[in-house]
Design a protein around this motif. Sequence first.
Motif, PDB file in Angstrom:
ATOM      1  N   LEU A 123       1.171   2.988  -2.203  1.00 12.52           N
ATOM      2  CA  LEU A 123       1.905   2.783  -3.452  1.00 12.52           C
ATOM      3  C   LEU A 123       2.745   1.507  -3.394  1.00 12.52           C
ATOM      4  O   LEU A 123       2.849   0.776  -4.390  1.00 12.52           O
ATOM      5  CB  LEU A 123       2.797   3.985  -3.744  1.00 12.52           C
ATOM      6  N   PHE A 124       3.340   1.240  -2.252  1.00 14.00           N
ATOM      7  CA  PHE A 124       4.120   0.008  -2.096  1.00 14.00           C
ATOM      8  C   PHE A 124       3.234  -1.217  -2.310  1.00 14.00           C
ATOM      9  O   PHE A 124       3.609  -2.155  -3.034  1.00 14.00           O
ATOM     10  CB  PHE A 124       4.752  -0.040  -0.702  1.00 14.00           C
ATOM     11  N   MET A 125       2.063  -1.225  -1.708  1.00 20.24           N
ATOM     12  CA  MET A 125       1.177  -2.385  -1.793  1.00 20.24           C
ATOM     13  C   MET A 125       0.617  -2.580  -3.201  1.00 20.24           C
ATOM     14  O   MET A 125       0.325  -3.704  -3.607  1.00 20.24           O
ATOM     15  CB  MET A 125       0.035  -2.235  -0.791  1.00 20.24           C
ATOM     16  N   ALA A 126       0.486  -1.495  -3.948  1.00 19.94           N
ATOM     17  CA  ALA A 126      -0.049  -1.601  -5.305  1.00 19.94           C
ATOM     18  C   ALA A 126       1.001  -2.018  -6.321  1.00 19.94           C
ATOM     19  O   ALA A 126       0.671  -2.612  -7.356  1.00 19.94           O
ATOM     20  CB  ALA A 126      -0.664  -0.265  -5.728  1.00 19.94           C
ATOM     21  N   THR A 127       2.287  -1.751  -6.031  1.00 23.89           N
ATOM     22  CA  THR A 127       3.310  -1.946  -7.058  1.00 23.89           C
ATOM     23  C   THR A 127       4.427  -2.905  -6.677  1.00 23.89           C
ATOM     24  O   THR A 127       4.939  -3.625  -7.533  1.00 23.89           O
ATOM     25  CB  THR A 127       3.964  -0.593  -7.413  1.00 23.89           C
ATOM     26  N   ALA A 128       4.829  -2.914  -5.401  1.00 24.34           N
ATOM     27  CA  ALA A 128       6.069  -3.598  -5.029  1.00 24.34           C
ATOM     28  C   ALA A 128       5.880  -4.757  -4.070  1.00 24.34           C
ATOM     29  O   ALA A 128       6.850  -5.286  -3.539  1.00 24.34           O
ATOM     30  CB  ALA A 128       7.042  -2.582  -4.415  1.00 24.34           C
ATOM     31  N   ASP A 129       4.645  -5.173  -3.847  1.00 18.47           N
ATOM     32  CA  ASP A 129       4.376  -6.218  -2.856  1.00 18.47           C
ATOM     33  C   ASP A 129       4.319  -7.612  -3.477  1.00 18.47           C
ATOM     34  O   ASP A 129       3.966  -8.568  -2.794  1.00 18.47           O
ATOM     35  CB  ASP A 129       3.058  -5.913  -2.128  1.00 18.47           C
ATOM     36  N   ALA A 130       4.650  -7.714  -4.758  1.00 16.88           N
ATOM     37  CA  ALA A 130       4.672  -9.010  -5.455  1.00 16.88           C
ATOM     38  C   ALA A 130       3.323  -9.715  -5.389  1.00 16.88           C
ATOM     39  O   ALA A 130       3.253 -10.942  -5.274  1.00 16.88           O
ATOM     40  CB  ALA A 130       5.768  -9.912  -4.881  1.00 16.88           C
ATOM     41  N   GLU A 131       2.254  -8.949  -5.471  1.00 16.22           N
ATOM     42  CA  GLU A 131       0.898  -9.498  -5.444  1.00 16.22           C
ATOM     43  C   GLU A 131       0.226  -9.244  -6.789  1.00 16.22           C
ATOM     44  O   GLU A 131      -0.162  -8.118  -7.096  1.00 16.22           O
ATOM     45  CB  GLU A 131       0.069  -8.851  -4.331  1.00 16.22           C
ATOM     46  N   PRO A 132       0.084 -10.267  -7.639  1.00 16.70           N
ATOM     47  CA  PRO A 132      -0.628 -10.064  -8.909  1.00 16.70           C
ATOM     48  C   PRO A 132      -2.082  -9.675  -8.656  1.00 16.70           C
ATOM     49  O   PRO A 132      -2.735 -10.211  -7.763  1.00 16.70           O
ATOM     50  CB  PRO A 132      -0.538 -11.439  -9.581  1.00 16.70           C
ATOM     51  N   GLY A 133      -2.573  -8.736  -9.437  1.00 14.08           N
ATOM     52  CA  GLY A 133      -3.958  -8.310  -9.284  1.00 14.08           C
ATOM     53  C   GLY A 133      -4.246  -7.654  -7.959  1.00 14.08           C
ATOM     54  O   GLY A 133      -5.334  -7.813  -7.408  1.00 14.08           O
ATOM     55  N   ALA A 134      -3.283  -6.913  -7.437  1.00 10.80           N
ATOM     56  CA  ALA A 134      -3.470  -6.244  -6.150  1.00 10.80           C
ATOM     57  C   ALA A 134      -4.447  -5.083  -6.303  1.00 10.80           C
ATOM     58  O   ALA A 134      -4.189  -4.142  -7.053  1.00 10.80           O
ATOM     59  CB  ALA A 134      -2.125  -5.741  -5.625  1.00 10.80           C
ATOM     60  N   HIS A 135      -5.566  -5.160  -5.603  1.00  9.41           N
ATOM     61  CA  HIS A 135      -6.543  -4.077  -5.609  1.00  9.41           C
ATOM     62  C   HIS A 135      -6.403  -3.300  -4.305  1.00  9.41           C
ATOM     63  O   HIS A 135      -6.657  -3.829  -3.222  1.00  9.41           O
ATOM     64  CB  HIS A 135      -7.960  -4.632  -5.751  1.00  9.41           C
ATOM     65  N   VAL A 136      -6.006  -2.051  -4.429  1.00  8.36           N
ATOM     66  CA  VAL A 136      -5.654  -1.223  -3.285  1.00  8.36           C
ATOM     67  C   VAL A 136      -6.580  -0.011  -3.263  1.00  8.36           C
ATOM     68  O   VAL A 136      -6.875   0.570  -4.307  1.00  8.36           O
ATOM     69  CB  VAL A 136      -4.172  -0.797  -3.393  1.00  8.36           C
ATOM     70  N   ALA A 182      -2.011  -6.299 -13.525  1.00  8.55           N
ATOM     71  CA  ALA A 182      -3.459  -6.102 -13.320  1.00  8.55           C
ATOM     72  C   ALA A 182      -3.752  -5.556 -11.927  1.00  8.55           C
ATOM     73  O   ALA A 182      -4.752  -5.907 -11.302  1.00  8.55           O
ATOM     74  CB  ALA A 182      -4.223  -7.404 -13.561  1.00  8.55           C
ATOM     75  N   SER A 183      -2.874  -4.681 -11.437  1.00 12.22           N
ATOM     76  CA  SER A 183      -3.036  -4.092 -10.110  1.00 12.22           C
ATOM     77  C   SER A 183      -3.497  -2.643 -10.235  1.00 12.22           C
ATOM     78  O   SER A 183      -3.286  -1.991 -11.263  1.00 12.22           O
ATOM     79  CB  SER A 183      -1.722  -4.149  -9.336  1.00 12.22           C
ATOM     80  N   SER A 184      -4.128  -2.141  -9.168  1.00 17.02           N
ATOM     81  CA  SER A 184      -4.636  -0.778  -9.228  1.00 17.02           C
ATOM     82  C   SER A 184      -4.815  -0.204  -7.828  1.00 17.02           C
ATOM     83  O   SER A 184      -4.930  -0.947  -6.847  1.00 17.02           O
ATOM     84  CB  SER A 184      -5.985  -0.733  -9.959  1.00 17.02           C
ATOM     85  N   ALA A 185      -4.824   1.121  -7.763  1.00 11.75           N
ATOM     86  CA  ALA A 185      -5.151   1.842  -6.537  1.00 11.75           C
ATOM     87  C   ALA A 185      -6.213   2.874  -6.879  1.00 11.75           C
ATOM     88  O   ALA A 185      -6.104   3.574  -7.891  1.00 11.75           O
ATOM     89  CB  ALA A 185      -3.916   2.532  -5.971  1.00 11.75           C
ATOM     90  N   LYS A 186      -7.247   2.955  -6.034  1.00 20.89           N
ATOM     91  CA  LYS A 186      -8.370   3.850  -6.313  1.00 20.89           C
ATOM     92  C   LYS A 186      -8.893   4.464  -5.021  1.00 20.89           C
ATOM     93  O   LYS A 186      -8.796   3.852  -3.959  1.00 20.89           O
ATOM     94  CB  LYS A 186      -9.517   3.078  -6.990  1.00 20.89           C
ATOM     95  N   PRO A 187      -9.497   5.667  -5.130  1.00 17.81           N
ATOM     96  CA  PRO A 187     -10.240   6.191  -3.982  1.00 17.81           C
ATOM     97  C   PRO A 187     -11.595   5.520  -3.928  1.00 17.81           C
ATOM     98  O   PRO A 187     -12.165   5.152  -4.957  1.00 17.81           O
ATOM     99  CB  PRO A 187     -10.363   7.690  -4.301  1.00 17.81           C
ATOM    100  N   LEU A 188     -12.131   5.365  -2.731  1.00 17.92           N
ATOM    101  CA  LEU A 188     -13.367   4.616  -2.573  1.00 17.92           C
ATOM    102  C   LEU A 188     -14.226   5.283  -1.515  1.00 17.92           C
ATOM    103  O   LEU A 188     -13.853   5.344  -0.344  1.00 17.92           O
ATOM    104  CB  LEU A 188     -13.051   3.178  -2.150  1.00 17.92           C
ATOM    105  N   ASN A 189     -15.373   5.801  -1.933  1.00 18.82           N
ATOM    106  CA  ASN A 189     -16.330   6.321  -0.959  1.00 18.82           C
ATOM    107  C   ASN A 189     -17.677   5.681  -1.228  1.00 18.82           C
ATOM    108  O   ASN A 189     -18.190   5.716  -2.331  1.00 18.82           O
ATOM    109  CB  ASN A 189     -16.433   7.843  -1.044  1.00 18.82           C
TER     110      ASN A 189
END
Length: 218
Positions: A123-136, A182-189
Motif C-alpha cells: 500500500l505504501f508503494m502504491a500510494t505514498a512513494d511519490a511515484e506517478p503511475g506506480a504499478h504494484v 494513475a497508480s494501481s495495485a493488483k493481484p497477479l498470477n
Amino acid sequence: AERVVRGEETAGRFERLACKRFLGDLDRQNTDGFPYVFDEKSGARACKFIELLPHIKGEWARPQYIDGKLGYTKIKLEDWQVFIVINLFAWKHAVSGLRRFLRGYEEVARKNAKSTLAAGILLFMATADAEPGAHVYSAATTGDQAREVFDVARNMALREPEFLARFGVTVGKHDITVPTTASSAKPLNAEGSTLDGLNVHFAVVDELHAHKTRAVYD
C-alpha cells in the motif's frame, strides 16, 4: 541490530550477518568508497505509514471503541520488522538519492504476520512513494496465492476511510487504484513468459520457496 550482534537475542547466521553489516555501514557513511547514506526520516516514514494501518485478522481485528469512536487496532511493528523496512527505505545513494536495496527476502515461520507486513509495504508503494503511475503487484503462480497479500491490503484500505480520502484511493474487487497519479495495485498470477510487458514499480512475490521455476520472479 545491536542486541543481535551482542548475542542478547536469538538469531540465525544470516540475521546476525545482516545486523553486523547494518551497524558497520552506519559507521562507513561519509568515507571513501562508500556512496550510501542512511536517511532515517525516509525509513521512519515508511514504518509510520504501516503503523497507521489496521489489523484485519485475529483477535486484534475486532472493532472496538478507540477514543470514543468505533475503529480497529493499528499495527505495531516488531523490532525485526522495523529492521527490514528501515533497510529497504532508509539507505540511499548519496548523490542520486536512489534506494540502495532493490530486493528484500523475508523467510519466517508461519503466524509471524508476513502477509500483514507485505500488504503494508504494498500500500505504501502504491500510494505514498511519490511515484506517478506506480504499478504494484502481489504475484504468485496461482490465483488464490496471489490474492493472499492483495486481499489483506484491500481489507486494510477498506477499513481506513482516512487513508482512502488522503490518497484518493478507489478499492475494487480486483484492484486498488489512485486515479490522480494513475497508480494501481493488483493481484497477479501467470506464467513468467506472459509478464514481460509489465512496468513494475514494486512486487510482492509470495511463497517464493514453493515456485517450481524462477520465471515469475525473473
